[in-house]
Design a protein around this motif. Structure first.
Motif, PDB file in Angstrom:
ATOM      1  N   LEU A  15       0.828  -1.205   0.000  1.00  0.00           N
ATOM      2  CA  LEU A  15       0.000   0.000   0.000  1.00  0.00           C
ATOM      3  C   LEU A  15       0.865   1.259   0.000  1.00  0.00           C
ATOM      4  CD1 LEU A  15      -2.833   1.282   0.220  1.00  0.00           C
ATOM      5  CD2 LEU A  15      -2.605   1.104   2.713  1.00  0.00           C
ATOM      6  N   THR A  16       1.878   1.261   0.854  1.00  0.00           N
ATOM      7  CA  THR A  16       2.774   2.409   0.943  1.00  0.00           C
ATOM      8  C   THR A  16       3.518   2.614  -0.370  1.00  0.00           C
ATOM      9  OG1 THR A  16       3.025   2.021   3.310  1.00  0.00           O
ATOM     10  CG2 THR A  16       4.675   3.428   2.276  1.00  0.00           C
ATOM     11  N   HIS A  17       3.977   1.529  -0.957  1.00  0.00           N
ATOM     12  CA  HIS A  17       4.679   1.620  -2.244  1.00  0.00           C
ATOM     13  C   HIS A  17       3.760   2.186  -3.327  1.00  0.00           C
ATOM     14  CE1 HIS A  17       6.948   0.770  -5.819  1.00  0.00           C
ATOM     15  NE2 HIS A  17       5.930   0.069  -6.266  1.00  0.00           N
ATOM     16  N   ARG A  18       2.536   1.665  -3.418  1.00  0.00           N
ATOM     17  CA  ARG A  18       1.610   2.143  -4.450  1.00  0.00           C
ATOM     18  C   ARG A  18       1.297   3.626  -4.274  1.00  0.00           C
ATOM     19  NH1 ARG A  18      -0.231  -2.891  -3.399  1.00  0.00           N
ATOM     20  NH2 ARG A  18      -1.951  -2.218  -2.078  1.00  0.00           N
ATOM     21  N   LYS A  19       1.083   4.044  -3.027  1.00  0.00           N
ATOM     22  CA  LYS A  19       0.780   5.463  -2.770  1.00  0.00           C
ATOM     23  C   LYS A  19       1.967   6.358  -3.121  1.00  0.00           C
ATOM     24  CE  LYS A  19      -2.621   5.535   0.958  1.00  0.00           C
ATOM     25  NZ  LYS A  19      -2.785   5.852   2.397  1.00  0.00           N
ATOM     26  N   SER A  20       3.159   5.966  -2.681  1.00  0.00           N
ATOM     27  CA  SER A  20       4.327   6.801  -2.941  1.00  0.00           C
ATOM     28  C   SER A  20       4.681   6.800  -4.432  1.00  0.00           C
ATOM     29  CB  SER A  20       5.527   6.381  -2.087  1.00  0.00           C
ATOM     30  OG  SER A  20       5.957   5.085  -2.409  1.00  0.00           O
ATOM     31  N   ALA A  21       4.538   5.654  -5.101  1.00  0.00           N
ATOM     32  CA  ALA A  21       4.822   5.582  -6.537  1.00  0.00           C
ATOM     33  C   ALA A  21       3.836   6.444  -7.322  1.00  0.00           C
ATOM     34  CB  ALA A  21       4.774   4.135  -7.013  1.00  0.00           C
ATOM     35  N   ALA A  22       2.570   6.441  -6.917  1.00  0.00           N
ATOM     36  CA  ALA A  22       1.564   7.267  -7.599  1.00  0.00           C
ATOM     37  C   ALA A  22       1.866   8.749  -7.416  1.00  0.00           C
ATOM     38  CB  ALA A  22       0.161   6.927  -7.078  1.00  0.00           C
ATOM     39  N   LEU A  23       2.278   9.132  -6.211  1.00  0.00           N
ATOM     40  CA  LEU A  23       2.612  10.534  -5.951  1.00  0.00           C
ATOM     41  C   LEU A  23       3.818  10.958  -6.789  1.00  0.00           C
ATOM     42  CD1 LEU A  23       2.267  13.181  -4.389  1.00  0.00           C
ATOM     43  CD2 LEU A  23       3.649  12.185  -2.550  1.00  0.00           C
ATOM     44  N   LEU A  24       4.850  10.138  -6.800  1.00  0.00           N
ATOM     45  CA  LEU A  24       6.045  10.464  -7.572  1.00  0.00           C
ATOM     46  C   LEU A  24       5.725  10.493  -9.068  1.00  0.00           C
ATOM     47  CD1 LEU A  24       9.014  11.187  -7.243  1.00  0.00           C
ATOM     48  CD2 LEU A  24       9.560   8.746  -7.461  1.00  0.00           C
ATOM     49  N   ALA A  25       4.917   9.542  -9.525  1.00  0.00           N
ATOM     50  CA  ALA A  25       4.523   9.500 -10.942  1.00  0.00           C
ATOM     51  C   ALA A  25       3.813  10.794 -11.343  1.00  0.00           C
ATOM     52  CB  ALA A  25       3.629   8.297 -11.213  1.00  0.00           C
ATOM     53  N   SER A  26       2.956  11.301 -10.469  1.00  0.00           N
ATOM     54  CA  SER A  26       2.240  12.545 -10.793  1.00  0.00           C
ATOM     55  C   SER A  26       3.203  13.732 -10.863  1.00  0.00           C
ATOM     56  CB  SER A  26       1.112  12.810  -9.792  1.00  0.00           C
ATOM     57  OG  SER A  26       1.636  13.174  -8.530  1.00  0.00           O
ATOM     58  N   ILE A 105      16.966  17.591 -12.737  1.00  0.00           N
ATOM     59  CA  ILE A 105      15.641  18.115 -12.366  1.00  0.00           C
ATOM     60  C   ILE A 105      14.897  17.102 -11.479  1.00  0.00           C
ATOM     61  CG2 ILE A 105      13.339  18.695 -13.268  1.00  0.00           C
ATOM     62  CD1 ILE A 105      14.818  19.755 -15.812  1.00  0.00           C
ATOM     63  N   LEU A 106      14.958  15.824 -11.856  1.00  0.00           N
ATOM     64  CA  LEU A 106      14.139  14.800 -11.199  1.00  0.00           C
ATOM     65  C   LEU A 106      14.657  14.364  -9.832  1.00  0.00           C
ATOM     66  CD1 LEU A 106      13.270  12.533 -14.260  1.00  0.00           C
ATOM     67  CD2 LEU A 106      11.909  14.384 -13.269  1.00  0.00           C
ATOM     68  N   VAL A 107      15.971  14.304  -9.650  1.00  0.00           N
ATOM     69  CA  VAL A 107      16.506  13.846  -8.363  1.00  0.00           C
ATOM     70  C   VAL A 107      16.041  14.751  -7.216  1.00  0.00           C
ATOM     71  CG1 VAL A 107      18.629  13.518  -7.024  1.00  0.00           C
ATOM     72  CG2 VAL A 107      18.397  12.459  -9.274  1.00  0.00           C
ATOM     73  N   PRO A 108      16.087  16.079  -7.365  1.00  0.00           N
ATOM     74  CA  PRO A 108      15.561  16.917  -6.271  1.00  0.00           C
ATOM     75  C   PRO A 108      14.065  16.685  -6.000  1.00  0.00           C
ATOM     76  CG  PRO A 108      16.967  18.217  -7.702  1.00  0.00           C
ATOM     77  CD  PRO A 108      16.769  16.887  -8.386  1.00  0.00           C
ATOM     78  N   ILE A 109      13.293  16.380  -7.027  1.00  0.00           N
ATOM     79  CA  ILE A 109      11.868  16.087  -6.850  1.00  0.00           C
ATOM     80  C   ILE A 109      11.718  14.804  -6.020  1.00  0.00           C
ATOM     81  CG2 ILE A 109       9.746  15.362  -8.043  1.00  0.00           C
ATOM     82  CD1 ILE A 109      10.628  17.234 -10.371  1.00  0.00           C
ATOM     83  N   GLU A 110      12.518  13.785  -6.378  1.00  0.00           N
ATOM     84  CA  GLU A 110      12.470  12.514  -5.662  1.00  0.00           C
ATOM     85  C   GLU A 110      12.945  12.688  -4.217  1.00  0.00           C
ATOM     86  OE1 GLU A 110      13.622   8.378  -4.547  1.00  0.00           O
ATOM     87  OE2 GLU A 110      14.958  10.070  -4.732  1.00  0.00           O
ATOM     88  N   ARG A 111      13.977  13.481  -4.025  1.00  0.00           N
ATOM     89  CA  ARG A 111      14.486  13.745  -2.663  1.00  0.00           C
ATOM     90  C   ARG A 111      13.440  14.473  -1.820  1.00  0.00           C
ATOM     91  NH1 ARG A 111      20.590  15.368  -3.877  1.00  0.00           N
ATOM     92  NH2 ARG A 111      21.550  13.388  -3.356  1.00  0.00           N
ATOM     93  N   ALA A 112      12.774  15.440  -2.423  1.00  0.00           N
ATOM     94  CA  ALA A 112      11.745  16.198  -1.705  1.00  0.00           C
ATOM     95  C   ALA A 112      10.593  15.273  -1.296  1.00  0.00           C
ATOM     96  CB  ALA A 112      11.227  17.350  -2.567  1.00  0.00           C
ATOM     97  N   MET A 113      10.264  14.322  -2.177  1.00  0.00           N
ATOM     98  CA  MET A 113       9.204  13.394  -1.828  1.00  0.00           C
ATOM     99  C   MET A 113       9.630  12.510  -0.651  1.00  0.00           C
ATOM    100  SD  MET A 113       7.088  10.537  -3.858  1.00  0.00           S
ATOM    101  CE  MET A 113       7.932   9.205  -3.057  1.00  0.00           C
ATOM    102  N   LYS A 115      11.671  13.332   1.651  1.00  0.00           N
ATOM    103  CA  LYS A 115      11.622  14.199   2.830  1.00  0.00           C
ATOM    104  C   LYS A 115      10.181  14.300   3.355  1.00  0.00           C
ATOM    105  CE  LYS A 115      13.351  18.642   4.418  1.00  0.00           C
ATOM    106  NZ  LYS A 115      14.002  19.893   4.074  1.00  0.00           N
ATOM    107  N   LYS A 116       9.232  14.419   2.413  1.00  0.00           N
ATOM    108  CA  LYS A 116       7.817  14.487   2.792  1.00  0.00           C
ATOM    109  C   LYS A 116       7.368  13.181   3.464  1.00  0.00           C
ATOM    110  CE  LYS A 116       3.241  15.148   0.655  1.00  0.00           C
ATOM    111  NZ  LYS A 116       2.614  15.819   1.741  1.00  0.00           N
ATOM    112  N   LEU A 117       7.846  12.050   2.935  1.00  0.00           N
ATOM    113  CA  LEU A 117       7.493  10.753   3.522  1.00  0.00           C
ATOM    114  C   LEU A 117       7.970  10.637   4.963  1.00  0.00           C
ATOM    115  CD1 LEU A 117       8.359   8.271   0.612  1.00  0.00           C
ATOM    116  CD2 LEU A 117       6.098   9.050   1.307  1.00  0.00           C
ATOM    117  N   ALA A 118       9.100  11.267   5.260  1.00  0.00           N
ATOM    118  CA  ALA A 118       9.700  11.156   6.597  1.00  0.00           C
ATOM    119  C   ALA A 118       9.261  12.282   7.534  1.00  0.00           C
ATOM    120  CB  ALA A 118      11.223  11.155   6.471  1.00  0.00           C
ATOM    121  N   GLU A 119       8.395  13.162   7.051  1.00  0.00           N
ATOM    122  CA  GLU A 119       7.938  14.309   7.841  1.00  0.00           C
ATOM    123  C   GLU A 119       7.348  13.869   9.185  1.00  0.00           C
ATOM    124  OE1 GLU A 119       4.820  17.043   6.196  1.00  0.00           O
ATOM    125  OE2 GLU A 119       6.563  17.770   5.067  1.00  0.00           O
TER     126      GLU A 119
END
Length: 140
Positions: A15-26, A105-113, A115-119
């Motif tokens: 579930l966590t993987h699907r949610k995080s993958a969907a967020l990153l995909a968007s 461009i993409l690595v900072p987006i992935e890093r920010a995500m 960071k959000k996951l670990a908030e």
């Protein structure tokens, strides 16, 4: 029976993987790249000069799937295949200038995500969680 699927480690990981993958995909959508394509592109960038078989192992995909992703990345101009000097039948993978610019461009987006996951999770708990995940992966 006192068992809840929602409390199953496998179910929770999925579930966590699907949610995080969907967020990153968007977040990757405006750049016309999927999370699977990003994984391959990232690994070609990190390990330039590798062959398709090595990339497949790095991204945990079978070779035909990896080949299709590489074909797409090549068509988009982000990676290129070059004939190996040691073995003329083999192709080695290299990232293009455009591919590297996209990674930048993409690595900072992935890093920010991430960071959000670990908030809101204390750093020591996050490190323990990562350690536990690595143990689960080893068990698999």
């Amino acid at each position: 029976m006192d068992y809840s699927l929602e409390q199953s480690v496998g179910f929770m990981l999925g579930l966590t993987h699907r949610k995080s993958a969907a967020l990153l995909a968007s977040q990757f959508k405006p750049y016309d790249i999927t999370t699977e394509q990003f994984s391959v592109l990232f690994n070609v960038n990190r390990s330039e000069g590798v062959n398709q078989k090595e990339i497949a192992a790095l991204v945990f995909k079978d070779q035909p799937t990896t080949a299709r992703i590489i074909d797409l990345l090549e068509k988009k101009g982000w990676v290129e295949r070059r004939t190996s000097e040691q073995d003329r039948r083999a192709y080695l993978l290299y990232i293009t200038k455009e591919g590297r610019a996209l990674i930048d461009i993409l690595v900072p987006i992935e890093r920010a995500m991430n960071k959000k996951l670990a908030e809101g999770i204390p750093e020591d708990q996050m490190e323990a969680f990562k350690h536990t995940l690595s143990l689960i992966n080893r068990n698999l």
